[in-house]
Write an enzyme that holds these catalytic residues in place. Sequence first.
Site, PDB file in Angstrom:
ATOM      1  N   CYS A  41       0.848  -1.611   0.105  1.00  0.00           N
ATOM      2  CA  CYS A  41      -0.363   0.262  -0.297  1.00  0.00           C
ATOM      3  C   CYS A  41       0.861   1.014   0.108  1.00  0.00           C
ATOM      4  O   CYS A  41       2.345   1.063   0.819  1.00  0.00           O
ATOM      5  CB  CYS A  41      -0.815  -0.345   1.647  1.00  0.00           C
ATOM      6  SG  CYS A  41      -1.949   1.204   1.533  1.00  0.00           S
ATOM      7  N   CYS A  55      -0.339   3.985   1.685  1.00  0.00           N
ATOM      8  CA  CYS A  55       0.034   5.008   2.639  1.00  0.00           C
ATOM      9  C   CYS A  55       0.042   5.247   3.731  1.00  0.00           C
ATOM     10  O   CYS A  55       0.433   6.253   4.505  1.00  0.00           O
ATOM     11  CB  CYS A  55      -2.076   4.321   4.088  1.00  0.00           C
ATOM     12  SG  CYS A  55      -1.483   2.688   4.545  1.00  0.00           S
ATOM     13  N   CYS A  84      -3.977   6.203   0.767  1.00  0.00           N
ATOM     14  CA  CYS A  84      -3.759   4.543  -0.521  1.00  0.00           C
ATOM     15  C   CYS A  84      -3.319   4.618  -1.359  1.00  0.00           C
ATOM     16  O   CYS A  84      -3.095   3.684  -1.750  1.00  0.00           O
ATOM     17  CB  CYS A  84      -4.317   3.026   0.259  1.00  0.00           C
ATOM     18  SG  CYS A  84      -4.651   3.318   1.868  1.00  0.00           S
ATOM     19  N   LYS A 124     -12.585  -5.827   2.599  1.00  0.00           N
ATOM     20  CA  LYS A 124     -11.403  -3.990   3.954  1.00  0.00           C
ATOM     21  C   LYS A 124     -12.440  -3.646   4.364  1.00  0.00           C
ATOM     22  O   LYS A 124     -12.677  -2.269   3.008  1.00  0.00           O
ATOM     23  CB  LYS A 124     -10.218  -4.138   3.152  1.00  0.00           C
ATOM     24  CG  LYS A 124      -9.390  -3.210   3.722  1.00  0.00           C
ATOM     25  CD  LYS A 124      -8.094  -2.324   3.742  1.00  0.00           C
ATOM     26  CE  LYS A 124      -7.351  -1.087   4.328  1.00  0.00           C
ATOM     27  NZ  LYS A 124      -6.052  -1.317   4.288  1.00  0.00           N
ATOM     28  N   ARG A 131      -2.693   2.644  12.420  1.00  0.00           N
ATOM     29  CA  ARG A 131      -2.367   3.885  11.833  1.00  0.00           C
ATOM     30  C   ARG A 131      -1.135   4.565  12.689  1.00  0.00           C
ATOM     31  O   ARG A 131      -1.006   5.040  12.192  1.00  0.00           O
ATOM     32  CB  ARG A 131      -3.880   4.593  11.844  1.00  0.00           C
ATOM     33  CG  ARG A 131      -4.734   3.989  10.654  1.00  0.00           C
ATOM     34  CD  ARG A 131      -5.936   4.953  10.713  1.00  0.00           C
ATOM     35  NE  ARG A 131      -6.541   3.940   9.215  1.00  0.00           N
ATOM     36  CZ  ARG A 131      -8.307   4.585   9.145  1.00  0.00           C
ATOM     37  NH1 ARG A 131      -8.631   5.815  10.048  1.00  0.00           N
ATOM     38  NH2 ARG A 131      -8.758   4.273   8.129  1.00  0.00           N
ATOM     39  N   ARG A 170     -11.217   7.428   3.821  1.00  0.00           N
ATOM     40  CA  ARG A 170     -10.889   6.663   2.991  1.00  0.00           C
ATOM     41  C   ARG A 170     -12.215   5.686   2.480  1.00  0.00           C
ATOM     42  O   ARG A 170     -12.476   4.858   1.964  1.00  0.00           O
ATOM     43  CB  ARG A 170     -10.146   5.702   3.459  1.00  0.00           C
ATOM     44  CG  ARG A 170      -8.931   6.206   3.802  1.00  0.00           C
ATOM     45  CD  ARG A 170      -8.049   4.860   4.332  1.00  0.00           C
ATOM     46  NE  ARG A 170      -6.810   4.978   4.319  1.00  0.00           N
ATOM     47  CZ  ARG A 170      -5.583   4.905   5.596  1.00  0.00           C
ATOM     48  NH1 ARG A 170      -6.491   4.551   6.261  1.00  0.00           N
ATOM     49  NH2 ARG A 170      -4.445   5.593   5.707  1.00  0.00           N
ATOM     50  N   LYS A 188     -11.583  -7.590   6.528  1.00  0.00           N
ATOM     51  CA  LYS A 188     -11.238  -7.061   7.911  1.00  0.00           C
ATOM     52  C   LYS A 188     -11.993  -5.791   7.588  1.00  0.00           C
ATOM     53  O   LYS A 188     -12.205  -5.459   6.925  1.00  0.00           O
ATOM     54  CB  LYS A 188      -9.557  -6.177   7.569  1.00  0.00           C
ATOM     55  CG  LYS A 188      -9.149  -5.488   7.849  1.00  0.00           C
ATOM     56  CD  LYS A 188      -7.759  -4.842   7.050  1.00  0.00           C
ATOM     57  CE  LYS A 188      -6.930  -3.757   7.978  1.00  0.00           C
ATOM     58  NZ  LYS A 188      -6.093  -3.922   7.915  1.00  0.00           N
ATOM     59  N   SER A 213      -6.189  -4.396  15.093  1.00  0.00           N
ATOM     60  CA  SER A 213      -5.704  -3.399  16.006  1.00  0.00           C
ATOM     61  C   SER A 213      -6.631  -2.779  17.137  1.00  0.00           C
ATOM     62  O   SER A 213      -6.403  -3.548  18.167  1.00  0.00           O
ATOM     63  CB  SER A 213      -4.936  -2.523  15.860  1.00  0.00           C
ATOM     64  OG  SER A 213      -5.932  -0.571  14.860  1.00  0.00           O
ATOM     65  N   TYR A 235      -2.276  -9.714  16.536  1.00  0.00           N
ATOM     66  CA  TYR A 235      -1.288  -9.294  16.837  1.00  0.00           C
ATOM     67  C   TYR A 235      -0.536 -10.116  17.906  1.00  0.00           C
ATOM     68  O   TYR A 235       0.315 -10.182  19.029  1.00  0.00           O
ATOM     69  CB  TYR A 235      -1.491  -8.111  17.495  1.00  0.00           C
ATOM     70  CG  TYR A 235      -1.336  -7.249  16.234  1.00  0.00           C
ATOM     71  CD1 TYR A 235      -0.497  -6.219  15.801  1.00  0.00           C
ATOM     72  CD2 TYR A 235      -2.995  -6.182  16.214  1.00  0.00           C
ATOM     73  CE1 TYR A 235      -0.779  -5.886  14.729  1.00  0.00           C
ATOM     74  CE2 TYR A 235      -2.936  -6.058  15.001  1.00  0.00           C
ATOM     75  CZ  TYR A 235      -1.573  -5.144  14.072  1.00  0.00           C
ATOM     76  OH  TYR A 235      -2.202  -4.417  13.316  1.00  0.00           O
TER      77      TYR A 235
END
Length: 330
Positions: A117, A119, A127, A194, A204, A220, A251, A277, A316
């Site tokens: 990407c 971004c 992006c 997404k 982010r 976005r 996602k 996240s 994570y």
Amino acid sequence: MNQYFSTYRRLREGSHIRELASDVSLTHRDFIQPLFIDESVSMRTPIATLSEINSDTLESTIKQIESDLKHGVSKFLIFPVPKLKSESNFDFSFILNAIKKIKSTFGSSVWLAADVCLCCYTSHGHCGILNSEGTRVLNNETAHAIALYALQLAEAGADFIAPSDLMDGRVAAIRDILDTNGFDHVGILSYAAKFGSHYYGPFRDACKSAPGKGTGLMDRKTYQISPFNSVDALRSAVRDFNEGADILMIKPALLNLDILVQLRKLILAPLAVYHVSGEYEGIELLAQKNIMDRSRGHIEVWTSLKRAGANIIISYASRHAKEWIDKIEY
């Protein structure tokens, strides 16, 4: 009728029979661990809004992978955080060198998917490449830049390319440039469904990629999928599959179990889910306040994702999966 009432209870009587009767199983082999490699840090730096996750130097990334391998993690999703931002003529050398170093150190013992990407490279955090007014992401120009980037990542040693930009036609462009240049063995893990989400905040922060700075495009929504449009998500996933994506990603994970279930019926391809996240950090904060047991909270989420049809889980907490799964109480 009474003879049937106790049938189900007998299959719940003890941990051994509950284990035997279970139709969902977890294994650490199905997990991918995200890694943030940050060119601007001189030492491993904790990410304030993402518990237990760090911004790593290349050197600390190598040490982290060594540790992860010992804990059963061998699959990674790599996110670059470059020091310099721009609007065009992006310099990808930092992450290319990082992938070369990781692969030369660990060889085939690790599997690397490289997020693709712009971004984290753009000064505005979007992006892709913007028009001169800064009000619209240019689809074709961005897809072209993404494909060239993907080729460089494959040349550096990435096993899979993971485009997350959501430009139309980018999977076909990547598949074409890889095949044309002798990288038909390199796969594509597409961010296929997404959604635009408020649960990406900690990510982010980690990637320093909040959108909108200096532009008239503050979010976005013009390229990420609306949570109010499930048909768009399904359509986009089917298109990416038809264009050559090998694995399709949904996602955020928990918020879109309905999409996962529908895609499982529509497409015979491996499906990945990204426990993003904000979803991850919700469990972490509950655990820190002693409101929830940390490992049990994550395992409950992972089990629901598997039950809904996920083959692959990006979390994570992947580096804890083997330890926690081995201690599951049925």
